[in-house]
Scaffold this motif. Structure first.
Motif, short mmCIF file in Angstrom:
data_model
loop_
_atom_site.label_atom_id
_atom_site.label_comp_id
_atom_site.label_asym_id
_atom_site.label_seq_id
_atom_site.Cartn_x
_atom_site.Cartn_y
_atom_site.Cartn_z
N PHE A 30 0.18 -12.62 3.52
CA PHE A 30 0.69 -13.19 4.78
C PHE A 30 1.54 -14.45 4.57
O PHE A 30 2.61 -14.56 5.18
CB PHE A 30 -0.47 -13.38 5.77
N HIS A 52 -4.14 -6.06 -1.94
CA HIS A 52 -5.22 -5.44 -2.71
C HIS A 52 -5.96 -4.38 -1.89
O HIS A 52 -7.00 -3.90 -2.30
CB HIS A 52 -6.21 -6.50 -3.18
N ASN A 53 -5.43 -4.07 -0.72
CA ASN A 53 -6.03 -3.06 0.16
C ASN A 53 -7.49 -3.39 0.47
O ASN A 53 -8.35 -2.51 0.46
CB ASN A 53 -5.90 -1.66 -0.47
N CYS A 54 -7.77 -4.67 0.74
CA CYS A 54 -9.14 -5.03 1.09
C CYS A 54 -9.51 -4.49 2.46
O CYS A 54 -10.67 -4.18 2.71
CB CYS A 54 -9.32 -6.55 1.06
N GLY A 55 -8.53 -4.39 3.35
CA GLY A 55 -8.77 -3.76 4.65
C GLY A 55 -9.11 -4.72 5.77
O GLY A 55 -9.11 -4.32 6.94
N CYS A 57 -7.54 -7.10 7.28
CA CYS A 57 -6.54 -7.40 8.31
C CYS A 57 -6.42 -6.27 9.34
O CYS A 57 -5.95 -6.52 10.44
CB CYS A 57 -5.18 -7.74 7.68
N LEU A 77 1.19 -0.66 3.73
CA LEU A 77 1.51 -1.20 2.41
C LEU A 77 1.05 -0.24 1.30
O LEU A 77 1.68 -0.18 0.24
CB LEU A 77 0.88 -2.59 2.22
N HIS A 196 -8.31 -11.35 -4.73
CA HIS A 196 -7.84 -11.15 -3.36
C HIS A 196 -8.35 -9.85 -2.74
O HIS A 196 -7.84 -9.41 -1.71
CB HIS A 196 -6.31 -11.17 -3.35
N VAL A 199 -11.20 -11.14 1.07
CA VAL A 199 -10.52 -12.23 1.75
C VAL A 199 -11.44 -12.95 2.72
O VAL A 199 -11.21 -14.09 3.08
CB VAL A 199 -9.26 -11.71 2.48
S1 SF4 Z 1 -5.87 -8.78 4.13
FE1 SF4 Z 1 -6.36 -7.25 2.58
S2 SF4 Z 1 -5.45 -5.31 3.30
FE2 SF4 Z 1 -4.56 -6.99 4.51
S3 SF4 Z 1 -2.66 -7.45 3.40
FE3 SF4 Z 1 -4.25 -8.83 2.59
S4 SF4 Z 1 -5.09 -7.77 0.81
FE4 SF4 Z 1 -3.92 -6.27 2.01
#
Ligand code: SF4
Ligand code: SF4
Length: 363
Positions: A30, A52-55, A57, A77, A196, A199
């Motif tokens: 972000f 990192h595709n944490c999910g 957001c 993404l 990351h 988060v």
């Molecule tokens: S919060 Fe997680 S899923 Fe959203 S952009 Fe950041 S790393 Fe990717």
């Protein structure tokens, strides 16, 4: 989805995020969005590999589906990430290989590789498959043949990866200014520790109300196992080339201890990752990438299982067959490295380096 549609959808999501800024504390993606006013294909490829595709957001987002804005940053993404692998790979004619991979493709490729290794071995050594209990691997396939086969494939893999990464770096960074050793070290540390991936907490998201540490743990087991197996093979090569110490090595030797611990990590890690992927909310991932992930995990798992079996049964009559099956699987894994999920760690490392450089420049 056609590339233009994906580009437009990703630009739309990034533009909404840039106005909203609610998630700016979540991860480096972000703040990197906020450093931009427009998003071309290279910007999106950078942001996609930084994610990192944490999910987290997705579940925080007031504009996520069913809102008409339809902002799904993790999935969007993830789709751009897959497209970036294709865009920068070498040779480009093999770009579609990223989409064609799946579990059955991996099984087919492994079968062909195993058959090729058997055919080459039988041609070089007609008595290769005779029962033997001395664990003498090079009496089955001569060392020179093994080095020639894996050395030539290895050189191609290194060249393909180097060209792809160079193309990606040139696209996202234009030059090497600011990419100091310290920056590389920080990026490497963040990449290896998956800093990351978490988060909001130390847990990984698998659904809106479900967080566990297992996604990270299975990833660490897989990555650690891969690293230890690589170290085991490298030390064995040094033993052979510099000291003339030939395999097989004692169970207490460095190559065997590292290979065994690494093999266990590479056996449990891919199974755990596969399981976590199955139970994860589908809205967080690119459904088109399931085959790519599955093929890579399967080849890693087959490599470790056949390697461990070979270690345990190396003084049994089956040794020659097990050795050739293991070598065939390793060959298949090698061949897919530049065109499979393996590349995600390398692209992410470069994106982290670029992010550090941008952060330094904006201070
Ligand atoms: S919060 Fe997680 S899923 Fe959203 S952009 Fe950041 S790393 Fe990717
Ligand atoms: S993901 Fe949603 S909530 Fe987060 S910054 Fe983007 S638009 Fe805002």
């Amino acid at each position: 989805m056609p590339a233009v549609d994906l580009q437009r959808r990703a630009e739309h999501a990034m533009t909404v995020c840039n106005s909203c800024r609610y998630c700016e504390q979540y991860c480096p993606v972000f703040p990197a969005i906020e450093r931009r006013q427009a998003f071309d294909a290279a910007d999106l490829a950078f942001l996609a590999n930084l994610c990192h595709n944490c999910g987290e957001c997705l579940y925080a987002c007031q504009y996520a589906p069913p809102h008409p804005f339809g902002v799904d940053v993790p999935r969007t993404l993830a789709e751009v990430r897959l497209q970036s692998y294709e865009e920068y790979c070498w040779p480009r004619v093999l770009a579609r290989a990223f989409h064609r991979q799946g579990v059955w493709t991996a099984i087919g490729l492994a079968s062909v590789s195993i058959a090729t290794v058997f055919a080459v071995t039988r041609r070089l050594n007609p008595s290769a498959l005779d029962a033997r209990t001395d664990a003498a691997f090079y009496a089955v396939l001569p060392h020179a043949a093994m080095v020639t086969l894996f050395g030539s494939v290895g050189l191609f893999v290194v060249l393909a990866l180097a060209i792809a990464l160079r193309r990606y770096w040139r696209a996202i960074a234009h030059d090497d200014t600011g990419a100091t050793w310290r920056v590389w070290w920080c990026a490497l540390r963040e990449g290896v520790t998956l800093r990351h991936l978490h988060v909001a907490s130390h847990e990984c998201v698998s659904a809106e109300e479900s967080r566990t540490p297992w996604r990270r743990r299975w990833h660490h087991a897989t990555l650690g196992g891969f690293g230890l197996c690589f170290a085991s093979t490298s030390i064995a090569a040094i033993y052979h080339a510099m000291f003339g110490w030939e395999a097989p090595y004692a169970y207490s030797s460095a190559p065997v201890v590292l290979g065994t611990v690494g093999g266990v990590g590479l056996t449990v890690g891919p199974i755990g990752q596969w399981w976590e992927r199955r139970r994860r909310d589908a809205a967080l991932s690119d459904p088109g990438q399931g085959g790519l992930d599955g093929a890579f995990l399967l080849l890693l798992w087959l490599t470790s299982v056949t390697g461990l079996l070979l270690l345990v049964l190396r003084t049994q009559a089956l040794m020659a067959i097990l050795l050739l099956v293991h070598l065939g699987v390793v060959l298949a894994l090698f061949l897919t490295l530049p065109y499979g999920k393996f590349v995600h760690g390398l692209y992410r490392l470069l994106a982290l380096v670029r992010d550090h450089v941008e952060r330094q420049a904006s201070r």
